[in-house]
Design an enzyme around this catalytic site. Structure first.
Site, short mmCIF file in Angstrom:
data_model
loop_
_atom_site.label_atom_id
_atom_site.label_comp_id
_atom_site.label_asym_id
_atom_site.label_seq_id
_atom_site.Cartn_x
_atom_site.Cartn_y
_atom_site.Cartn_z
N CYS A 84 0.84 -1.20 0.00
CA CYS A 84 0.00 0.00 0.00
C CYS A 84 0.88 1.26 0.00
O CYS A 84 1.50 1.57 -1.00
CB CYS A 84 -0.97 -0.03 1.18
SG CYS A 84 -2.33 1.15 1.03
N HIS A 179 -3.58 -5.38 0.66
CA HIS A 179 -3.00 -5.79 1.95
C HIS A 179 -2.97 -7.32 2.07
O HIS A 179 -3.97 -7.93 2.44
CB HIS A 179 -3.80 -5.19 3.10
CG HIS A 179 -3.60 -3.72 3.27
ND1 HIS A 179 -2.62 -3.20 4.09
CD2 HIS A 179 -4.23 -2.66 2.70
CE1 HIS A 179 -2.66 -1.88 4.03
NE2 HIS A 179 -3.63 -1.52 3.19
N GLU A 181 -1.56 -9.01 4.35
CA GLU A 181 -1.48 -9.42 5.75
C GLU A 181 -2.85 -9.68 6.39
O GLU A 181 -2.94 -10.37 7.41
CB GLU A 181 -0.71 -8.38 6.58
CG GLU A 181 -1.41 -7.05 6.78
CD GLU A 181 -1.13 -6.04 5.67
OE1 GLU A 181 -1.15 -4.84 5.96
OE2 GLU A 181 -0.92 -6.46 4.52
N SER A 233 -0.84 -13.32 38.14
CA SER A 233 -2.26 -12.97 38.18
C SER A 233 -3.16 -14.15 37.85
O SER A 233 -4.36 -14.12 38.12
CB SER A 233 -2.53 -11.85 37.17
OG SER A 233 -2.36 -12.32 35.84
#
Length: 530
Positions: A84, A179, A181, A233
Protein backbone atom coordinates in the site's frame (compact mmCIF):
# COMPACT_ATOMS: atom_id res chain seq x y z
CA UNK A 1 21.02 -15.68 15.44
CA UNK A 2 17.81 -16.38 13.55
CA UNK A 3 17.27 -15.29 9.97
CA UNK A 4 15.26 -12.06 10.17
CA UNK A 5 12.85 -9.89 8.25
CA UNK A 6 12.71 -6.17 9.08
CA UNK A 7 9.27 -4.52 8.94
CA UNK A 8 9.27 -0.73 8.72
CA UNK A 9 6.04 0.74 10.10
CA UNK A 10 4.51 3.89 8.61
CA UNK A 11 1.47 4.00 10.87
CA UNK A 12 -0.77 1.25 9.52
CA UNK A 13 -3.32 -0.21 11.93
CA UNK A 14 -2.42 -3.71 10.73
CA UNK A 15 1.39 -3.65 10.75
CA UNK A 16 1.45 -6.20 13.57
CA UNK A 17 -0.41 -8.60 11.29
CA UNK A 18 2.50 -8.49 8.83
CA UNK A 19 4.89 -9.61 11.57
CA UNK A 20 2.53 -12.35 12.69
CA UNK A 21 2.11 -13.71 9.15
CA UNK A 22 5.88 -13.76 8.65
CA UNK A 23 6.38 -15.62 11.92
CA UNK A 24 3.64 -18.08 10.98
CA UNK A 25 5.91 -18.95 8.05
CA UNK A 26 8.62 -19.85 10.58
CA UNK A 27 10.66 -16.69 10.05
CA UNK A 28 11.54 -14.21 12.80
CA UNK A 29 10.43 -10.63 12.15
CA UNK A 30 10.82 -7.32 13.96
CA UNK A 31 8.85 -4.08 13.62
CA UNK A 32 10.68 -0.76 13.71
CA UNK A 33 9.50 2.76 13.01
CA UNK A 34 9.67 3.80 9.36
CA UNK A 35 11.94 6.78 10.06
CA UNK A 36 15.00 4.77 11.13
CA UNK A 37 18.22 6.08 9.60
CA UNK A 38 20.39 4.55 6.88
CA UNK A 39 22.99 3.43 9.42
CA UNK A 40 20.39 1.33 11.23
CA UNK A 41 19.39 -0.41 7.99
CA UNK A 42 23.01 -1.11 7.01
CA UNK A 43 23.74 -2.45 10.49
CA UNK A 44 20.77 -4.81 10.25
CA UNK A 45 22.03 -6.15 6.92
CA UNK A 46 25.52 -6.61 8.37
CA UNK A 47 23.90 -8.78 11.06
CA UNK A 48 22.32 -11.05 8.45
CA UNK A 49 19.00 -9.38 7.61
CA UNK A 50 17.29 -11.32 4.79
CA UNK A 51 14.59 -8.90 3.63
CA UNK A 52 12.54 -5.76 4.32
CA UNK A 53 8.78 -5.14 4.25
CA UNK A 54 7.33 -1.60 4.07
CA UNK A 55 3.93 -1.23 5.75
CA UNK A 56 0.86 0.73 4.76
CA UNK A 57 -0.12 4.09 6.22
CA UNK A 58 -3.01 6.53 6.55
CA UNK A 59 -0.71 9.21 5.05
CA UNK A 60 -0.20 10.18 1.42
CA UNK A 61 3.14 9.34 -0.18
CA UNK A 62 3.25 12.39 -2.43
CA UNK A 63 2.29 15.01 0.16
CA UNK A 64 5.01 17.26 1.55
CA UNK A 65 6.27 16.06 4.92
CA UNK A 66 5.21 12.44 4.45
CA UNK A 67 7.61 9.84 5.84
CA UNK A 68 10.20 8.62 3.37
CA UNK A 69 11.70 5.17 3.22
CA UNK A 70 15.41 5.27 4.20
CA UNK A 71 17.45 5.38 0.99
CA UNK A 72 19.59 2.49 2.25
CA UNK A 73 16.59 0.16 1.97
CA UNK A 74 16.95 0.28 -1.81
CA UNK A 75 20.77 0.15 -1.76
CA UNK A 76 21.77 -2.71 0.55
CA UNK A 77 20.92 -5.56 -1.82
CA UNK A 78 18.18 -7.41 0.09
CA UNK A 79 14.67 -8.06 -1.28
CA UNK A 80 12.01 -5.46 -0.44
CA UNK A 81 8.21 -5.80 -0.39
CA UNK A 82 6.12 -2.63 -0.31
CA UNK A 83 2.50 -2.79 0.84
CA UNK A 84 0.00 0.00 0.00
CA UNK A 85 1.83 3.16 1.20
CA UNK A 86 5.01 1.08 1.01
CA UNK A 87 4.35 0.52 -2.70
CA UNK A 88 3.63 4.19 -3.30
CA UNK A 89 6.78 5.27 -1.45
CA UNK A 90 8.85 2.76 -3.40
CA UNK A 91 7.47 4.08 -6.68
CA UNK A 92 7.88 7.72 -5.70
CA UNK A 93 11.46 7.38 -4.48
CA UNK A 94 12.64 5.19 -7.38
CA UNK A 95 11.41 7.44 -10.19
CA UNK A 96 7.75 6.53 -10.66
CA UNK A 97 4.67 8.70 -10.21
CA UNK A 98 2.01 8.61 -7.49
CA UNK A 99 -1.28 10.48 -7.87
CA UNK A 100 -4.52 11.01 -6.02
CA UNK A 101 -7.12 8.50 -7.20
CA UNK A 102 -10.58 9.58 -8.34
CA UNK A 103 -11.84 6.12 -7.41
CA UNK A 104 -10.76 5.22 -3.91
CA UNK A 105 -10.80 1.54 -3.04
CA UNK A 106 -11.79 0.44 0.46
CA UNK A 107 -12.80 -3.16 0.94
CA UNK A 108 -12.89 -6.23 -1.28
CA UNK A 109 -11.41 -6.07 -4.77
CA UNK A 110 -10.56 -8.52 -7.53
CA UNK A 111 -6.99 -8.31 -8.79
CA UNK A 112 -5.60 -9.76 -12.00
CA UNK A 113 -2.01 -11.00 -11.83
CA UNK A 114 0.39 -10.20 -14.69
CA UNK A 115 3.88 -11.17 -15.77
CA UNK A 116 4.44 -14.49 -13.97
CA UNK A 117 6.43 -12.94 -11.12
CA UNK A 118 7.92 -15.04 -8.32
CA UNK A 119 5.53 -13.41 -5.86
CA UNK A 120 2.22 -14.09 -7.60
CA UNK A 121 2.87 -16.77 -10.22
CA UNK A 122 0.36 -19.61 -9.88
CA UNK A 123 -1.69 -17.94 -7.15
CA UNK A 124 -5.38 -17.47 -7.99
CA UNK A 125 -8.74 -17.64 -6.26
CA UNK A 126 -10.69 -18.09 -9.49
CA UNK A 127 -10.23 -17.89 -13.26
CA UNK A 128 -12.17 -15.65 -15.65
CA UNK A 129 -13.81 -16.92 -18.85
CA UNK A 130 -10.79 -15.53 -20.70
CA UNK A 131 -8.48 -17.67 -18.55
CA UNK A 132 -7.04 -14.90 -16.38
CA UNK A 133 -6.16 -15.84 -12.81
CA UNK A 134 -7.85 -13.52 -10.31
CA UNK A 135 -7.13 -12.82 -6.63
CA UNK A 136 -9.64 -11.74 -3.99
CA UNK A 137 -7.91 -9.04 -1.96
CA UNK A 138 -8.50 -6.22 0.52
CA UNK A 139 -7.82 -2.66 -0.61
CA UNK A 140 -7.58 0.49 1.50
CA UNK A 141 -6.11 3.40 -0.44
CA UNK A 142 -6.83 6.85 -1.84
CA UNK A 143 -3.60 7.30 -3.84
CA UNK A 144 -2.23 5.09 -6.58
CA UNK A 145 0.86 4.58 -8.70
CA UNK A 146 0.22 6.02 -12.17
CA UNK A 147 3.67 5.53 -13.72
CA UNK A 148 6.08 2.67 -13.05
CA UNK A 149 9.64 3.47 -11.91
CA UNK A 150 12.43 2.56 -14.36
CA UNK A 151 13.18 -1.18 -14.36
CA UNK A 152 9.76 -2.20 -12.98
CA UNK A 153 7.08 -4.24 -14.73
CA UNK A 154 3.36 -4.53 -14.10
CA UNK A 155 2.52 -7.32 -11.63
CA UNK A 156 -1.19 -6.80 -10.88
CA UNK A 157 -4.16 -4.60 -11.79
CA UNK A 158 -7.81 -3.90 -10.97
CA UNK A 159 -10.48 -2.15 -13.00
CA UNK A 160 -9.96 1.14 -11.12
CA UNK A 161 -6.26 0.71 -10.28
CA UNK A 162 -4.27 -0.20 -13.43
CA UNK A 163 -1.06 -0.58 -11.40
CA UNK A 164 -2.06 -2.64 -8.34
CA UNK A 165 1.28 -4.41 -8.18
CA UNK A 166 4.77 -3.93 -9.63
CA UNK A 167 8.10 -5.72 -9.57
CA UNK A 168 11.76 -5.23 -10.41
CA UNK A 169 12.84 -8.84 -10.07
CA UNK A 170 16.48 -8.16 -10.93
CA UNK A 171 16.78 -6.15 -7.71
CA UNK A 172 14.26 -8.19 -5.72
CA UNK A 173 11.78 -5.30 -5.34
CA UNK A 174 8.08 -6.17 -5.19
CA UNK A 175 5.08 -4.04 -4.26
CA UNK A 176 1.31 -4.48 -4.01
CA UNK A 177 -1.42 -1.91 -3.51
CA UNK A 178 -3.58 -4.35 -1.54
CA UNK A 179 -3.00 -5.79 1.95
CA UNK A 180 -1.75 -9.41 1.93
CA UNK A 181 -1.48 -9.42 5.75
CA UNK A 182 -5.25 -9.30 6.42
CA UNK A 183 -7.39 -12.42 6.35
CA UNK A 184 -9.69 -10.91 3.71
CA UNK A 185 -6.90 -11.35 1.13
CA UNK A 186 -7.37 -15.06 0.56
CA UNK A 187 -3.88 -15.81 -0.79
CA UNK A 188 -2.16 -13.22 1.40
CA UNK A 189 -0.56 -15.68 3.78
CA UNK A 190 0.85 -17.63 0.84
CA UNK A 191 2.20 -14.42 -0.74
CA UNK A 192 4.07 -13.39 2.40
CA UNK A 193 5.43 -16.90 2.92
CA UNK A 194 6.60 -16.92 -0.70
CA UNK A 195 8.32 -13.56 -0.25
CA UNK A 196 10.26 -14.50 2.89
CA UNK A 197 11.14 -18.04 1.81
CA UNK A 198 11.38 -18.18 -1.99
CA UNK A 199 12.49 -14.60 -2.62
CA UNK A 200 14.43 -13.72 0.55
CA UNK A 201 15.79 -17.26 0.97
CA UNK A 202 14.74 -17.76 4.60
CA UNK A 203 14.70 -21.39 5.69
CA UNK A 204 12.13 -21.01 8.45
CA UNK A 205 14.31 -21.46 11.54
CA UNK A 206 11.93 -19.73 14.00
CA UNK A 207 10.20 -22.37 16.14
CA UNK A 208 9.10 -22.73 19.74
CA UNK A 209 11.44 -25.55 20.89
CA UNK A 210 14.46 -23.52 19.79
CA UNK A 211 13.00 -20.38 21.34
CA UNK A 212 12.61 -22.10 24.71
CA UNK A 213 16.25 -23.23 24.71
CA UNK A 214 17.48 -19.77 23.73
CA UNK A 215 15.21 -17.97 26.23
CA UNK A 216 16.30 -20.24 29.08
CA UNK A 217 19.96 -19.56 28.27
CA UNK A 218 19.33 -15.79 28.09
CA UNK A 219 17.50 -15.72 31.43
CA UNK A 220 20.29 -17.68 33.15
CA UNK A 221 22.94 -15.37 31.72
CA UNK A 222 20.95 -12.23 32.59
CA UNK A 223 19.98 -13.19 36.14
CA UNK A 224 22.95 -15.25 37.25
CA UNK A 225 22.44 -16.30 40.88
CA UNK A 226 20.07 -13.42 41.73
CA UNK A 227 16.53 -13.84 43.06
CA UNK A 228 13.53 -12.90 40.87
CA UNK A 229 10.03 -11.84 41.94
CA UNK A 230 6.96 -11.99 39.68
CA UNK A 231 3.37 -10.85 40.21
CA UNK A 232 1.30 -13.87 39.15
CA UNK A 233 -2.26 -12.97 38.18
CA UNK A 234 -3.41 -16.28 36.73
CA UNK A 235 -3.65 -14.66 33.29
CA UNK A 236 -1.93 -16.11 30.24
CA UNK A 237 1.06 -13.75 30.04
CA UNK A 238 2.16 -13.85 33.68
CA UNK A 239 1.53 -17.61 33.86
CA UNK A 240 3.70 -18.36 30.82
CA UNK A 241 6.40 -15.97 32.03
CA UNK A 242 6.44 -17.77 35.40
CA UNK A 243 6.71 -21.19 33.75
CA UNK A 244 9.56 -20.08 31.46
CA UNK A 245 11.55 -18.35 34.20
CA UNK A 246 11.08 -21.33 36.52
CA UNK A 247 12.36 -23.62 33.75
CA UNK A 248 15.49 -21.45 33.63
CA UNK A 249 16.30 -20.71 37.28
CA UNK A 250 14.06 -22.89 39.45
CA UNK A 251 13.79 -21.76 43.07
CA UNK A 252 15.46 -18.42 42.36
CA UNK A 253 11.95 -17.36 41.26
CA UNK A 254 9.27 -16.39 43.78
CA UNK A 255 5.78 -15.58 42.53
CA UNK A 256 3.37 -13.37 44.46
CA UNK A 257 -0.26 -14.27 43.82
CA UNK A 258 -2.65 -11.62 45.15
CA UNK A 259 -6.26 -12.75 45.60
CA UNK A 260 -8.36 -9.58 45.70
CA UNK A 261 -11.61 -11.48 46.10
CA UNK A 262 -12.65 -10.72 42.52
CA UNK A 263 -11.28 -13.78 40.73
CA UNK A 264 -13.26 -16.40 38.84
CA UNK A 265 -14.61 -19.49 40.61
CA UNK A 266 -11.77 -21.59 42.11
CA UNK A 267 -9.17 -19.55 40.19
CA UNK A 268 -6.90 -19.22 43.21
CA UNK A 269 -6.96 -22.98 43.78
CA UNK A 270 -6.21 -23.63 40.10
CA UNK A 271 -3.21 -21.30 40.10
CA UNK A 272 -1.79 -22.82 43.28
CA UNK A 273 -2.36 -26.36 42.03
CA UNK A 274 -0.79 -25.72 38.61
CA UNK A 275 2.27 -23.83 39.77
CA UNK A 276 2.94 -24.77 43.39
CA UNK A 277 1.85 -28.41 43.45
CA UNK A 278 2.44 -29.62 39.88
CA UNK A 279 5.42 -27.46 38.82
CA UNK A 280 7.07 -26.77 42.17
CA UNK A 281 7.11 -22.98 41.77
CA UNK A 282 7.56 -20.98 44.98
CA UNK A 283 4.39 -18.92 45.44
CA UNK A 284 3.42 -16.45 48.13
CA UNK A 285 -0.39 -16.57 48.18
CA UNK A 286 -1.86 -13.39 49.66
CA UNK A 287 -5.58 -13.35 50.45
CA UNK A 288 -6.31 -9.63 50.45
CA UNK A 289 -10.07 -9.94 49.95
CA UNK A 290 -10.97 -7.95 53.06
CA UNK A 291 -8.55 -5.15 52.18
CA UNK A 292 -9.89 -4.76 48.63
CA UNK A 293 -13.56 -5.10 49.56
CA UNK A 294 -13.16 -2.56 52.34
CA UNK A 295 -11.68 0.02 49.98
CA UNK A 296 -14.43 -0.60 47.39
CA UNK A 297 -17.31 -0.09 49.82
CA UNK A 298 -19.65 2.62 48.56
CA UNK A 299 -17.72 3.12 45.28
CA UNK A 300 -19.90 2.86 42.16
CA UNK A 301 -17.91 4.71 39.48
CA UNK A 302 -16.12 2.23 37.13
CA UNK A 303 -12.95 4.30 36.76
CA UNK A 304 -12.73 4.87 40.50
CA UNK A 305 -13.06 1.11 41.08
CA UNK A 306 -10.27 0.39 38.61
CA UNK A 307 -7.94 2.90 40.27
CA UNK A 308 -8.64 1.57 43.76
CA UNK A 309 -8.03 -2.04 42.70
CA UNK A 310 -4.82 -1.07 40.88
CA UNK A 311 -3.54 1.00 43.80
CA UNK A 312 -4.28 -1.70 46.37
CA UNK A 313 -2.59 -4.35 44.22
CA UNK A 314 0.58 -2.26 44.05
CA UNK A 315 0.48 -1.75 47.82
CA UNK A 316 0.05 -5.46 48.57
CA UNK A 317 2.73 -6.46 46.05
CA UNK A 318 5.14 -3.88 47.45
CA UNK A 319 4.65 -5.19 50.97
CA UNK A 320 5.38 -8.76 49.88
CA UNK A 321 8.34 -7.75 47.70
CA UNK A 322 9.85 -5.95 50.68
CA UNK A 323 9.87 -9.22 52.62
CA UNK A 324 11.99 -10.91 49.92
CA UNK A 325 15.32 -9.28 50.73
CA UNK A 326 17.32 -11.17 48.10
CA UNK A 327 15.17 -10.22 45.10
CA UNK A 328 17.02 -8.09 42.54
CA UNK A 329 14.77 -8.62 39.50
CA UNK A 330 11.11 -7.88 38.81
CA UNK A 331 9.70 -10.16 36.11
CA UNK A 332 6.72 -9.09 33.99
CA UNK A 333 4.66 -10.72 31.26
CA UNK A 334 5.26 -7.90 28.77
CA UNK A 335 4.62 -9.14 25.21
CA UNK A 336 5.64 -7.74 21.82
CA UNK A 337 2.50 -5.64 21.16
CA UNK A 338 3.16 -3.89 24.51
CA UNK A 339 6.71 -3.13 23.40
CA UNK A 340 5.56 -1.78 20.04
CA UNK A 341 2.96 0.47 21.67
CA UNK A 342 5.45 1.79 24.22
CA UNK A 343 7.72 2.78 21.35
CA UNK A 344 4.94 4.68 19.64
CA UNK A 345 5.32 2.52 16.55
CA UNK A 346 1.60 2.82 15.84
CA UNK A 347 2.23 6.39 14.76
CA UNK A 348 5.33 5.47 12.79
CA UNK A 349 7.19 8.33 14.45
CA UNK A 350 9.14 6.65 17.23
CA UNK A 351 12.86 6.23 16.80
CA UNK A 352 13.56 3.58 19.42
CA UNK A 353 11.88 0.91 21.50
CA UNK A 354 11.94 1.64 25.23
CA UNK A 355 13.74 -0.92 27.32
CA UNK A 356 11.47 -0.23 30.28
CA UNK A 357 7.78 -1.00 29.88
CA UNK A 358 6.20 -0.80 33.33
CA UNK A 359 2.82 -2.25 32.33
CA UNK A 360 1.93 -3.28 35.85
CA UNK A 361 2.12 0.22 37.30
CA UNK A 362 4.64 -0.93 39.90
CA UNK A 363 6.74 1.95 41.26
CA UNK A 364 10.39 2.46 40.40
CA UNK A 365 11.07 2.73 44.15
CA UNK A 366 11.17 -1.07 44.26
CA UNK A 367 14.71 -0.65 42.87
CA UNK A 368 14.49 -3.89 40.93
CA UNK A 369 15.88 -4.62 37.48
CA UNK A 370 13.30 -5.59 34.88
CA UNK A 371 13.10 -9.09 33.37
CA UNK A 372 10.72 -9.47 30.40
CA UNK A 373 11.25 -12.90 28.81
CA UNK A 374 8.18 -12.69 26.53
CA UNK A 375 8.86 -9.27 25.02
CA UNK A 376 9.62 -10.74 21.57
CA UNK A 377 6.39 -12.77 21.31
CA UNK A 378 2.88 -12.13 20.06
CA UNK A 379 -0.10 -13.44 22.04
CA UNK A 380 -0.59 -16.53 19.88
CA UNK A 381 3.12 -17.36 20.29
CA UNK A 382 2.82 -16.91 24.06
CA UNK A 383 0.01 -19.47 24.08
CA UNK A 384 2.08 -21.87 21.97
CA UNK A 385 4.98 -21.42 24.39
CA UNK A 386 2.73 -22.10 27.37
CA UNK A 387 1.60 -25.43 25.97
CA UNK A 388 5.21 -26.37 25.14
CA UNK A 389 6.16 -25.60 28.76
CA UNK A 390 3.49 -27.96 30.06
CA UNK A 391 0.81 -25.53 31.20
CA UNK A 392 -2.78 -26.86 30.97
CA UNK A 393 -4.40 -25.87 27.64
CA UNK A 394 -7.50 -24.62 29.49
CA UNK A 395 -5.27 -22.09 31.27
CA UNK A 396 -3.28 -21.11 28.19
CA UNK A 397 -6.28 -20.71 25.87
CA UNK A 398 -8.68 -19.12 28.34
CA UNK A 399 -10.47 -15.94 27.38
CA UNK A 400 -9.11 -12.53 28.42
CA UNK A 401 -9.94 -11.44 31.96
CA UNK A 402 -9.66 -7.81 33.09
CA UNK A 403 -7.08 -6.86 35.71
CA UNK A 404 -9.75 -5.57 38.13
CA UNK A 405 -11.48 -8.94 37.72
CA UNK A 406 -15.14 -9.18 38.61
CA UNK A 407 -14.90 -5.64 39.97
CA UNK A 408 -15.80 -4.29 36.53
CA UNK A 409 -18.35 -7.02 35.81
CA UNK A 410 -20.42 -6.03 38.83
CA UNK A 411 -22.19 -2.83 37.84
CA UNK A 412 -22.00 -0.16 40.49
CA UNK A 413 -20.83 -0.91 44.02
CA UNK A 414 -18.92 -4.15 44.57
CA UNK A 415 -20.19 -6.32 47.40
CA UNK A 416 -19.04 -9.74 48.57
CA UNK A 417 -22.57 -11.13 48.02
CA UNK A 418 -22.62 -9.87 44.43
CA UNK A 419 -19.19 -11.37 43.69
CA UNK A 420 -20.25 -14.80 44.98
CA UNK A 421 -23.41 -14.83 42.84
CA UNK A 422 -21.53 -13.66 39.74
CA UNK A 423 -18.69 -16.15 40.21
CA UNK A 424 -21.09 -19.09 40.17
CA UNK A 425 -23.20 -17.77 37.28
CA UNK A 426 -20.09 -17.08 35.19
CA UNK A 427 -18.71 -20.58 35.87
CA UNK A 428 -21.95 -22.17 34.64
CA UNK A 429 -21.88 -20.09 31.45
CA UNK A 430 -18.25 -20.99 30.68
CA UNK A 431 -18.81 -24.67 31.49
CA UNK A 432 -21.73 -24.88 29.07
CA UNK A 433 -19.76 -23.08 26.34
CA UNK A 434 -16.93 -25.61 26.76
CA UNK A 435 -19.36 -28.54 26.57
CA UNK A 436 -21.44 -27.34 23.60
CA UNK A 437 -20.11 -28.15 20.12
CA UNK A 438 -21.00 -26.47 16.87
CA UNK A 439 -21.73 -29.32 14.43
CA UNK A 440 -20.63 -27.30 11.39
CA UNK A 441 -17.09 -26.60 12.64
CA UNK A 442 -16.63 -29.34 15.23
CA UNK A 443 -15.38 -26.70 17.68
CA UNK A 444 -16.85 -25.86 21.06
CA UNK A 445 -18.65 -22.57 21.48
CA UNK A 446 -15.94 -21.54 23.93
CA UNK A 447 -13.41 -21.92 21.09
CA UNK A 448 -15.70 -20.09 18.67
CA UNK A 449 -16.03 -17.05 20.94
CA UNK A 450 -13.19 -14.64 21.63
CA UNK A 451 -14.49 -13.59 25.02
CA UNK A 452 -17.48 -14.68 27.09
CA UNK A 453 -18.59 -13.81 30.60
CA UNK A 454 -21.50 -12.99 32.89
CA UNK A 455 -22.29 -9.51 34.23
CA UNK A 456 -24.06 -8.84 37.53
CA UNK A 457 -26.81 -6.20 37.38
CA UNK A 458 -27.63 -4.73 40.81
CA UNK A 459 -31.35 -4.55 40.04
CA UNK A 460 -34.09 -6.95 41.07
CA UNK A 461 -36.91 -8.34 38.98
CA UNK A 462 -40.10 -10.18 39.88
CA UNK A 463 -40.27 -13.89 39.18
CA UNK A 464 -42.21 -17.02 40.07
CA UNK A 465 -40.64 -20.19 41.43
CA UNK A 466 -43.00 -22.99 42.42
CA UNK A 467 -46.06 -21.32 43.90
CA UNK A 468 -44.13 -18.39 45.29
CA UNK A 469 -43.19 -14.94 44.09
CA UNK A 470 -39.49 -14.08 43.89
CA UNK A 471 -37.76 -10.73 43.77
CA UNK A 472 -34.13 -11.38 42.87
CA UNK A 473 -31.15 -10.15 40.87
CA UNK A 474 -30.50 -10.17 37.12
CA UNK A 475 -27.45 -11.53 35.26
CA UNK A 476 -26.50 -10.59 31.69
CA UNK A 477 -24.50 -12.93 29.46
CA UNK A 478 -21.96 -11.49 27.02
CA UNK A 479 -20.16 -13.41 24.24
CA UNK A 480 -18.31 -11.81 21.33
CA UNK A 481 -16.33 -12.80 18.26
CA UNK A 482 -13.44 -10.65 17.08
CA UNK A 483 -10.07 -10.79 15.30
CA UNK A 484 -8.39 -7.92 17.13
CA UNK A 485 -10.72 -6.72 19.94
CA UNK A 486 -10.83 -3.28 18.27
CA UNK A 487 -14.23 -4.19 16.85
CA UNK A 488 -16.41 -7.13 17.86
CA UNK A 489 -19.70 -8.79 16.96
CA UNK A 490 -21.97 -10.48 19.48
CA UNK A 491 -21.76 -14.25 19.11
CA UNK A 492 -24.86 -15.97 17.65
CA UNK A 493 -25.07 -18.65 20.34
CA UNK A 494 -27.70 -21.34 19.66
CA UNK A 495 -30.98 -20.76 21.46
CA UNK A 496 -30.97 -24.22 23.11
CA UNK A 497 -27.54 -23.42 24.57
CA UNK A 498 -28.74 -20.09 25.95
CA UNK A 499 -31.85 -21.75 27.36
CA UNK A 500 -29.72 -24.36 29.12
CA UNK A 501 -27.40 -21.73 30.60
CA UNK A 502 -30.34 -19.63 31.79
CA UNK A 503 -32.10 -22.60 33.36
CA UNK A 504 -29.00 -23.74 35.21
CA UNK A 505 -28.15 -20.29 36.56
CA UNK A 506 -31.68 -19.63 37.81
CA UNK A 507 -31.96 -23.08 39.39
CA UNK A 508 -28.44 -23.40 40.80
CA UNK A 509 -27.58 -19.85 41.86
CA UNK A 510 -30.03 -18.81 44.54
CA UNK A 511 -30.55 -15.07 44.37
CA UNK A 512 -30.81 -14.80 40.56
CA UNK A 513 -34.18 -15.20 38.81
CA UNK A 514 -33.58 -13.63 35.40
CA UNK A 515 -30.90 -14.06 32.70
CA UNK A 516 -30.58 -11.83 29.61
CA UNK A 517 -28.24 -12.01 26.58
CA UNK A 518 -26.35 -8.95 25.32
CA UNK A 519 -26.68 -8.52 21.54
CA UNK A 520 -24.63 -5.30 21.24
CA UNK A 521 -21.65 -5.05 18.89
CA UNK A 522 -18.51 -2.96 19.34
CA UNK A 523 -18.91 -0.19 18.37
CA UNK A 524 -21.15 1.34 19.62
CA UNK A 525 -20.91 -0.76 22.80
CA UNK A 526 -17.66 -1.87 24.40
CA UNK A 527 -16.93 -5.54 25.12
CA UNK A 528 -16.87 -5.07 28.89
CA UNK A 529 -19.83 -3.33 30.51
CA UNK A 530 -17.60 -1.11 32.65
Amino acid sequence: MHQRILILDYGSQVTQLIARRVREAGVYSEIHAGDVDDAFVRDQVAQGLKGIILSGSHASAYEEGSMRVPAAVFEVGVPVLGICYGMQSMAQQLGGTVSFSDHREFGYAEVRAHGHTKLLDGLADFTTDEGHGMLKVWMSHGDKVTELPPGFKLMASTASCPIAGMADEDRGFYAVQFHPEVTHTVQGKAMLARFVKDICGCEGDWNMPDYISEAVARIREQVGSDEVILGLSGGVDSSVAAALIHRAIGDQLTCVFVDHGLLRLDEGKQVMQTFAENMGVKIVHVDATSQFMGKLTGVADPEAKRKIIGREFVEVFQDEAGKLQGAKWLAQGTIYPDVIESAGAKTGKATSIKSHHNVGGLPDTLNLQLLEPLRELFKDEVRELGVALGLPPQMVYRHPFPGPGLGVRILGEVKHEYAELLRRADAIFIEELRNAKDPASGLTWYELTSQAFAVFLPVKSVGVMGDGRTYEYVVALRAVQTFDFMTADWAPLPHPLLARVSSRIINEVRGINRVVYDVSSKPPATIEWE
